[in-house]
Write an enzyme that holds these catalytic residues in place. Structure first.
Site, PDB file in Angstrom:
ATOM      1  N   ALA A  67       0.952  -1.129   0.142  1.00  0.00           N
ATOM      2  CA  ALA A  67      -0.097   0.023  -0.003  1.00  0.00           C
ATOM      3  C   ALA A  67       1.011   1.220  -0.059  1.00  0.00           C
ATOM      4  O   ALA A  67       0.618   2.054  -0.805  1.00  0.00           O
ATOM      5  CB  ALA A  67      -0.955  -0.021   1.102  1.00  0.00           C
ATOM      6  N   ASP A  78      10.199  -6.724  -4.033  1.00  0.00           N
ATOM      7  CA  ASP A  78       8.934  -6.993  -3.020  1.00  0.00           C
ATOM      8  C   ASP A  78       8.834  -8.434  -3.609  1.00  0.00           C
ATOM      9  O   ASP A  78       8.457  -8.785  -4.726  1.00  0.00           O
ATOM     10  CB  ASP A  78       7.683  -6.305  -3.061  1.00  0.00           C
ATOM     11  CG  ASP A  78       6.575  -6.425  -2.025  1.00  0.00           C
ATOM     12  OD1 ASP A  78       6.223  -7.543  -1.936  1.00  0.00           O
ATOM     13  OD2 ASP A  78       5.965  -5.596  -1.565  1.00  0.00           O
ATOM     14  N   LYS A  86       4.110  -7.899  -7.362  1.00  0.00           N
ATOM     15  CA  LYS A  86       3.807  -6.455  -6.780  1.00  0.00           C
ATOM     16  C   LYS A  86       4.698  -5.472  -7.495  1.00  0.00           C
ATOM     17  O   LYS A  86       4.246  -4.562  -8.144  1.00  0.00           O
ATOM     18  CB  LYS A  86       3.576  -6.441  -5.340  1.00  0.00           C
ATOM     19  CG  LYS A  86       2.471  -7.039  -4.609  1.00  0.00           C
ATOM     20  CD  LYS A  86       2.349  -6.888  -3.109  1.00  0.00           C
ATOM     21  CE  LYS A  86       1.039  -7.372  -2.645  1.00  0.00           C
ATOM     22  NZ  LYS A  86       1.010  -6.921  -1.143  1.00  0.00           N
ATOM     23  N   CYS A 119       1.138 -20.892  29.822  1.00  0.00           N
ATOM     24  CA  CYS A 119       0.044 -21.372  30.750  1.00  0.00           C
ATOM     25  C   CYS A 119      -1.582 -21.021  30.360  1.00  0.00           C
ATOM     26  O   CYS A 119      -2.603 -21.477  30.824  1.00  0.00           O
ATOM     27  CB  CYS A 119       0.131 -21.401  32.157  1.00  0.00           C
ATOM     28  SG  CYS A 119       0.307 -19.628  32.737  1.00  0.00           S
TER      29      CYS A 119
END
Length: 1014
Positions: free
Chosen positions: A432, A458, A482, A586
């Protein structure tokens, strides 16, 4: 979008996590008029179309000129002389198939405006702003004015006499667990210490699951007053029952009613100015008058002030002074008025990107009633982009000569434009922000000259969910790299661009491509990355090679920018520890109390069952050293891993878990359901019954520990059967067995499934803390477990197992709805939530949390990219004053802006000398073609450079020298090879060596020796 099902969740995926379904539905009925299709108008239109309103009309009577090409990314040279709206409408329409986009080339009039719920004026006269502002105010039409002139911008909003905001900030309502409630006036609520409540004075909350003081559970929203990060008061509780335990507090968001003044009234109200840079308060108050004066100038002269014309600047200043006789500003910034006059003809892509992003966000607020609108004026400037050395330039050097950069040359001149085009930049990321940066780079002409160049990398491919905010991509590009598509789109905006697209991940593995020579050939780097680790790595490379870096990021409506300037500012720096946000193991395993816990547990189940175990089996089948490597992890972990491998390789009839048929997969899923949601809970309650007390006599099941209950399988329960369906299909996939979505068929198989009986065991140890779990891992197996481990080793040594078929590990993919991944996660999480009485989450919310989706919207992205490119102007000019640069933090939801100067680099001392991270000792290993220097030569070189004596030398974790006299006569590279027992990679031109000096051996920070190994 009248029905929820009609929202295209694949397309709007990331934006939905910003706005939500209800706001998107309200937007889906809105019609918006945007007047003016120059650079600012098209930026607003682009963002509004991507956002998903019902209808957008773009209006413009004007024809395309050369100066428009400086910031209007949908106009080309072939459009010169043609109507701007007509030339833009088709390209706007293809951005979003769900939005109707039309053009209008006639003048604005009352009949036109009355057809829309929101009207936006750009490049308009003050008379039109007042006239149409009154019309819109009286008819309940939301009215927005946006304007940019050179390096200055203006934004105004009027949403009428009564505008209801349903959610003022878009933040998730706070939800916290209760530790105690006092019986007092006022009653004080103390929350469990695992999470700050995040509430503010005046917020309203409701209570649920409170035991003892049960009256609170039936009360409506209660107003609170904050007492601390974990406590607040709620009024008189003295007459209520005594609090016992438990309880959850949930914030209830309240609507806010706002009132706006029409523009003609608001012009006189300086209290309506929203500040965005607190170092520029007087400047922005002056700009409020200066923009009005500019309208007066244009009305009289029929033109904007001349480029860098002193006489016009003086005239504009005279008008401002007259206006100030009424306004009575304490401080009139006359320099700002002159600068506005000099550059008013400028049309800059970064300024339009920032103001356009903000204006489009206001349109979204008007349509959705989500987030707090601007009340009511905002001014922005980046006049610090102008040359630091003040001089009066000649008008001819800024003349518009019929080039696509005319709007930029008007501000910075032709010499700067040529320098900009010679730049060599590295853009990392084509998502973006990367798309927005490339758009701006193309309009600015960065690297578009004969000597200029942009390299972009990219590794990702385009997905459908990208199209809503990564506006250089189209549906036809899905599945393409891209970087390749973005580079092609940038060249379409500006055919002069010189871009090379790579598909490499930027990390240590790609240093052969992005080596010393590559970085040293750059003028700067722009980071458009979506994770901290990659930013930290790139930042380190920039510091190493002394290169400036532009960095920016977004999270929904929030954004930040940072500029890193060698020797002037601090760097991005090392990754900040996020361990405080990590969920204790846990908690995940035994004591969840939030839906985030059950979703992370479900994700862990998915990874363990359908990815890690199949991968372990495949490693075992092809790697003879797998068992030895596994045993090195410790007996407890080895027993678990090897047990999983053995059971995955043996058929169910032989006591294993390997299915032969689809029916076996359903049987496995049904038994797994019983184990996870019934047996494991029964075992936990056997170890810790509901009335269990701690050693201090307090209830064990209190505070953040919710007492669970086992579930009973019901084939008619949708969530139950969906778990079995998704689990069986995924289990079949890892073995290559085809499944089905036919619930009737699955229920038929379940009728014949035998579920083994289960009895809780007293010998089972359940850990209450992570420390206990860690200690358990470290302990050696008991005798029975050791026997079991030896048995497994013997069974796995069987040669016949090596001929078993490979398994098919599954990589989690959240955005493919037909792959059963999210089906499994949602069902497993909500079943576990039911175990612990935690409210369930729908698929949309579950996908965001489990898929770790970063909410995103085009408006914030555009604004952040605009701010980054304003810093680029300063870097290219070589600004050396730290006060010229800006770091920004913004939140468009609430009009929060903090623009501040960056921090200077921290200094440290070595033997009384001061250094920063930018200081290093650069040493050429081979001088003037001579042989490479020895370790002794290196030490002598450092002594001559800084009068410091090296007593120890490190390369990574290796000790090159610490009194090793025999190494002094050896070449530096030979010592590195000898100590590391590895060759130096061919691409490694620079070695980073860390010295320790005899003058200050205890110094924690020292300058790095950067040893050029060429």
């Amino acid at each position: 979008m009248s029905e929820i099902s009609e929202i295209d969740e694949g397309f709007y995926s990331r934006q939905l996590y910003v706005l939500g379904h209800e706001a998107m539905h309200r937007m889906g009925s809105a019609k918006v008029l945007i007047a003016g299709m120059k650079g600012l108008g098209v930026e607003i239109a682009k963002n509004v179309v991507l956002s998903g309103v019902k209808h957008v009309t773009v209006q413009d009577e004007g024809m395309t000129t050369w100066s428009d090409l400086s910031s209007q990314f949908f106009l080309k040279e072939s459009h010169l002389g043609q109507n701007r709206a007509t030339c833009s409408v088709q390209q706007l329409a293809v951005l979003n198939p769900h939005v109707v986009v039309t053009d209008y080339t006639g003048p604005l009039d009352e009949n036109l405006l009355l057809q829309y719920q929101v009207v936006v004026l750009t490049d308009s006269s003050l008379e039109d702003q007042k006239r149409f502002g009154e019309l819109c105010h009286s008819h309940g039409i939301k009215f927005i004015v946006a304007d940019t002139k050179g390096l200055c911008g203006q934004l105004f909003c009027d949403f009428g006499e009564k505008f209801e905001v349903l959610d003022r900030d878009g933040e998730m309502p706070a939800s916290v667990m209760i530790q105690s409630i006092s019986k007092d006036n006022p009653g004080v609520v103390i929350c469990t210490d695992d999470q700050k409540h995040g509430l503010s004075d005046g917020d309203k909350v409701i209570f649920s699951e409170v035991q003892g003081m049960t009256e609170l559970n039936n009360m409506g929203p209660v107003e609170i007053k904050v007492r601390g990060q974990y406590s607040f008061s709620i009024g008189d509780t003295s007459a209520l029952s005594e609090y016992e335990r438990g309880g959850v507090v949930n914030e209830v968001k309240q609507p806010v009613l706002l009132k706006f003044k029409p523009l003609s009234e608001a012009l006189q109200d300086h209290d309506l100015l929203v500040m965005n840079d607190f170092g520029k308060i007087s400047r922005h108050k002056t700009l409020h008058l200066a923009f009005q004066a500019l309208h007066s100038f244009v009305k009289k002269e029929k033109r904007l002030p001349g480029l860098w014309s002193q006489s016009d600047a003086d005239y504009l200043l005279t008008i401002v002074r007259e206006l100030n006789e009424v306004a009575q500003l304490e401080e009139l910034d006359e320099v700002t008025v002159q600068s506005l006059s000099y550059t008013a003809q400028g049309d800059l892509a970064p300024i339009n990107a920032f103001i356009g992003g903000l204006a489009a966000q206001e349109v979204i607020k008007a349509c959705s009633r989500k987030f707090t609108p601007l009340q009511q004026w905002l001014y922005f400037d980046a006049l610090e982009c102008l040359p630091e050395e003040k001089h009066q330039p000649t008008e001819c050097s800024f003349a518009m000569n019929g080039t696509r950069y005319d709007g930029q040359i008007a501000v910075f001149g032709s010499a700067f434009q040529e320098k900009l085009q010679r730049q060599k930049y590295f853009l990392v990321g084509a998502g973006a922000i990367g798309c927005e940066l490339l758009k701006n780079f193309a309009l600015m002409g960065l690297g578009a000259g004969d000597d200029g160049h942009i390299t972009i990398t990219d590794m990702d491919l385009i997905e459908r969910s990208n199209l809503n905010r990564q506006f250089l991509f189209r549906t036809r590009d899905i599945g393409e790299p891209k970087s390749k598509v973005a580079a092609r789109a940038a060249c379409d905006i500006n055919p002069q661009m010189r871009i090379t697209a790579h598909q490499n991940r930027l990390d240590a593995d790609s240093e052969g491509v992005y080596d010393y020579c590559f970085f040293m050939g750059l003028d700067g780097v722009a980071a458009a990355l979506d994770n901290v680790e990659a930013r930290v790595y790139l930042d380190g490379r920039c510091v190493q090679h002394q290169k400036p870096m532009l960095e920016g990021g977004t999270l929904g409506t929030k954004g930040h920018t940072l500029v890193v300037v060698p020797h002037l500012t601090e760097s991005y720096g090392p990754a900040k520890s996020s361990s405080s946000n990590a969920i204790p193991l846990c908690t995940l395993k035994n004591f969840p109390h939030r839906i985030e816990h059950t979703l992370q547990w479900a994700r862990d189940q998915f990874e363990g069952l359908f990815k890690q175990t199949p991968e372990n089996v495949n490693f075992f089948l092809r790697d003879t050293a797998f068992i030895k490597r596994t045993l090195d992890l410790g007996d407890t972990e080895a027993l678990e891993i090897l047990g999983g491998v053995w059971s995955s390789l043996h058929d169910m009839e032989a006591g294993g878990q390997r299915p032969k048929s689809w029916e076996d997969c359903v049987r496995w899923a049904r038994c797994k359901w019983e184990s996870l949601f019934n047996n494991d809970i029964r075992q936990l309650l056997h170890c810790f019954p509901p009335d269990e007390k701690t050693t201090h006599g307090l209830p064990f099941w209190s505070g953040s520990k919710r007492c669970p209950h086992p579930l009973t399988f019901d084939p008619s329960n949708t969530t139950h059967i969906e778990y079995v369906m998704a689990g069986a299909n995924l289990y079949g996939q890892i073995y290559g067995i085809k499944g089905t979505r036919d619930f009737t068929s699955i229920r038929g198989i379940l009728e014949n499934v035998h579920v083994p009986a289960f009895t809780p065991k007293s010998s089972v140890k359940i850990h209450v803390t992570d420390k206990e779990m860690e200690e358990e891992k470290k302990r050696e197996c008991d005798d029975a477990e050791k026997v079991r481990l030896e048995e497994l080793k013997g069974k796995l040594a069987s040669p016949s197992l090596k001929s078993s078929a490979q398994m098919y590990p599954i990589d989690f993919e959240k955005d493919e709805d037909s792959n059963f991944h999210m089906d499994y996660i949602v069902a497993a999480s909500n079943l576990r939530a039911e175990n612990y009485d935690i409210p369930a989450a729908d698929r949309h919310k579950s996908k965001r949390i489990a898929g770790r989706i970063i909410p995103a919207i085009a408006t914030t992205t555009a604004a952040v990219a605009g701010l980054m490119c304003l810093e680029l102007y300063k870097l290219v000019q070589g600004h050396q004053k730290i006060g010229s640069y800006r770091t920004a933090y913004i939140n468009l939801a609430v009009q929060y802006f903090v623009m501040s100067q960056p921090s200077r680099p921290q200094q440290f001392e070595v033997a009384g000398k001061k250094f920063s991270l930018w200081d290093d000792f650069l040493v050429e290993g081979r001088r003037s073609g001579q042989q490479e220097m020895t370790l002794e030569d290196l030490f002598q070189c450092i002594r001559e450079k800084c009068n410091l004596n090296v007593c120890s030398l490190f390369y990574g974790n290796s000790v090159l020298f610490n009194g090793h006299k025999e190494r002094l006569k050896k070449r530096v590279s030979d010592v590195v090879k000898e100590v590391t027992k590895e060759d130096i990679p061919p691409h490694k031109k620079m070695l980073e060596l860390i010295p320790s000096f005899s003058e200050d051996e205890d110094c924690e920070s020292v300058p790095t020796i950067r040893y050029l190994y060429l």
